[in-house]
Design an enzyme around this catalytic site. Sequence first.
Site, mmCIF file in Angstrom:
data_model
loop_
_atom_site.group_PDB
_atom_site.id
_atom_site.type_symbol
_atom_site.label_atom_id
_atom_site.label_comp_id
_atom_site.label_asym_id
_atom_site.label_seq_id
_atom_site.Cartn_x
_atom_site.Cartn_y
_atom_site.Cartn_z
ATOM 1 N N GLY A 254 -2.201 -23.985 7.079
ATOM 2 C CA GLY A 254 -0.870 -23.080 7.828
ATOM 3 C C GLY A 254 0.145 -23.869 7.646
ATOM 4 O O GLY A 254 0.241 -24.907 7.087
ATOM 5 N N GLY B 37 3.262 -28.553 11.385
ATOM 6 C CA GLY B 37 3.587 -28.647 12.707
ATOM 7 C C GLY B 37 2.913 -27.711 13.779
ATOM 8 O O GLY B 37 2.997 -27.357 14.904
ATOM 9 N N LYS C 299 -2.576 -28.866 12.964
ATOM 10 C CA LYS C 299 -3.723 -28.775 12.267
ATOM 11 C C LYS C 299 -4.791 -30.245 12.372
ATOM 12 O O LYS C 299 -5.896 -30.229 12.579
ATOM 13 C CB LYS C 299 -3.559 -28.525 10.844
ATOM 14 N N SER D 186 7.062 -6.785 -0.360
ATOM 15 C CA SER D 186 6.811 -5.945 0.772
ATOM 16 C C SER D 186 8.141 -5.292 1.345
ATOM 17 O O SER D 186 8.373 -4.668 2.472
ATOM 18 C CB SER D 186 6.363 -6.811 2.132
ATOM 19 N N LYS E 219 5.715 -10.927 11.189
ATOM 20 C CA LYS E 219 6.973 -9.957 11.121
ATOM 21 C C LYS E 219 7.033 -9.421 12.332
ATOM 22 O O LYS E 219 8.005 -8.861 12.751
ATOM 23 C CB LYS E 219 6.572 -9.208 9.954
#
Length: 880
Positions: free
Chosen positions: A404, A407, A410, A727, A770
């Site tokens: 990921g 920050g 993880k 996209s 999104k």
Amino acid sequence: MADYNDKNYLLHMSGPDSDTGPGIENEDPRAVENPGHDLAESEGGLAAAMQSIPDTLPILPVRDVVIFNYMILPLFIGREKSVQAVEAALKSGRHLLVCAQKEEATEDPGPEDIYQVGTVVQVMRMLKMPDSRVKILVQGVSRARVREFSQVEPFLEAHIETLPEATPKVDATVEALLRSVREQSEKVLSLRGLSSPDVLAVLQGVDDPGRLADLIAANMRMKTADAQQILETEDPLDRLMLVNTQLQREVEVATVQARIQSSAREGMDKAQKDYFLREQLKAIRSELGDKDDEGEEELESLRAALDKAGMPKDVRKEADKQLRRLAGMHADSSEANVVRTYLDWLAELPWKKLSRDRLDIAHAKQILDEDHCGLEKIKDRILEFLSVRKLNPQSKGPILCFAGPPGVGKTSLGRSVARALGRKFQRLSLGGMHDEAEIRGHRRTYIGAMPGRIIQSLKQAGTRNPVIVLDEVDKLGADFRGDPSSALLEVLDPEQNHTFSDHYLNVPFDLSKVMFLCTANHLETIPAPLRDRMEVITLPGYTMQEKAEIARKHLLPKKIKENGLQEKDVTLDDAALEKVIREYTREAGLRNLERELSSICRKLARRKAEGKKGPFRVSTADVEKLLGAPRFIEDEKEKKLMPGMALGLAWTPAGGEVLTVEATVMKGKGGLTLTGQLGDVMKESAQAALSYIRSRAEELGVDPSFVSEYDIHVHVPAGATPKDGPSAGVTLTTALISALNGHRVRADLCMTGEITLQGRVLPVGGIKEKILAGVARGLKHVVIPWQNTKDLEDVPKELLKRITVHPVHHYDELLPLVFEGKSGKGGVSGAGQAGDKGGKSKAAAGKKDVVAARPAKPAAPARRRKDKTEDELPTAEAGA
């Protein structure tokens, strides 16, 4: 050159003697007078000896030595034939022909075993030894060649011819050669520490080239074959050239030898000094009555530690072997230190120590919820592991990879996992690591060798089953020292890591009980074999609500305490916190939010230190006073979009973004211009969208003549920010249709999806981020590919209540949704389930609404109000 051990003597050091095998040596050369002096005094005698040389002489074969003119040498004679040859010489003029043997090992040399050119010598002295050997002192008189052998028994005898010595004229060339030979000789003497004025005077006193060549050759260390070559060279200048070549070679050898001896002497001096000091220390302890039994105590201590370690049998066998080696070594030797350190490592490793897992599922869930907000998938996976562990204690530890943006928690999640399991925690930072030895360790042959980071972490943890976080595994490097990612293949393979072998330990260690957690920002940079060994769990960015909750529960109390304040001193309004998140940070994680909250607390701490009384309440208006002007300004939501404008969605490392796409038409010849720093994939999407519109121009209400009569310009604002990905395909298509037919696109709707030439809408990534961006902008509708409906499970339900999701298969289904005045029903909302089955029929009906009675001319560019300056977005990768 030979060694000159006394200033008054020029000595020959040619080694073994001349005659028969073992025990035959040269006499001490100190018995030989200075040749220069002898030659000066006995020159007339030698000339007379040369004139009286008979044509037939006994031959004396010698080993490993070549005698030159004027050379005085003691010889020990042991072979019976040689003794008889000497006795025959003493009876008739005291002359012998000394010839070198071709092979030193030949015990009974015949005519074919000796060189045909030798030196006629005169026997000056003879002494019979008690062991039947004879010692003689000889002096070289003249070179001679064997013409034919006259007898072989009882000793060798031959007819000879002497080789006259020419005396060349000394000119400039000869003088230069003489000087070169003298200089090379002086260098050799100097390098060997044998230089003295007397020896140098001898060299300077000989001006005859042939005599100087013989003098130096007689005292030089060289192979028998090389010396024989010089002896057989009749021309004095050629002979001197050969000697000069040998001297140059000797200078090179002597230089290297001197350097080696100097280095060895320095090391020996240090070792002797250390030994002397240690012996003195022992003597002092002995005088004080302090018996030195530390070595035995140390061995017993190591043996007890090894017994306590509980290592496997094969490892203990190796440890006992090294312990026996250590017992036989000097305590202060470097090798003993290496073995001692190795045994210390073996004794301190947790071979059998295991932390007891806390298998309370409810308690583990409580800890995970306390430490982290959201991250439900990861929490469920940890609880699943605990459940399996509870039912099957022998199960192997999972190897998880948290992927990921920076920050999002993880690394801290690994610490929470260790706390929930009740295990020790260790973290290995792999970022920038290039050396394989960092993982596997260095072999003990290297100075300063140590085990690898894995073994070191286990030693620090003190247990065999800690939680080890391999941080930034995607940033491993590779160079000439190896590839650490390849070394990790064994570490992270449950089928292999139970016999992991560190180069330093060189014995197997079981890693199967270790729970490895890896973290990465980008999976693409992790080698495929390594990625295949890990179970990848993706951590998305935090939503606004999650950030606010984490800030309230964790970040703000932490920063208040760090800055010397109390929680009652600071009150941060919800609106103020939301303003900080929206306008001062733009990230998927929390690091910048933590910095901004720390900045607020520091400024409040200063107010308190200056005497102002709290509590301090931070409102929305106070945020700009404390943090300055906002760094990020949200784009204003357009009440109405102009023709040619459409709202798309993009994914960035900092989360989702709403992307505005603008298209305009102008008189021209069908050209397409793309601006806004678009990547290749996005440019190709625009070309595909235009081709799709051209293929269905009449159905879409577009005049087909636009291809030849108009130019089209597509621009994506925030031109300084690179943008790429597929996209934006449906957004580009919608903006182009709007620009060409003049219909406005709805201002409360955004969309994402890849377009094909057939109008199909293909799935894309980053759906959660999104949709979050669309909700944050206040939009009411979002269009996504139908195949992305599965991703709606990751979107919080409360957010889905604030926006209607419209999944579509084909662009035809999008038409009734995007343009003003058309129906927007049939979407997905609430729990994220698909709408009624009439979606397709409605889409078809909408399609009829859109198609005009006759194709419309491309709309003239509309006049629009001057927009506010748009902020630059982070790099938008629309494809995800």
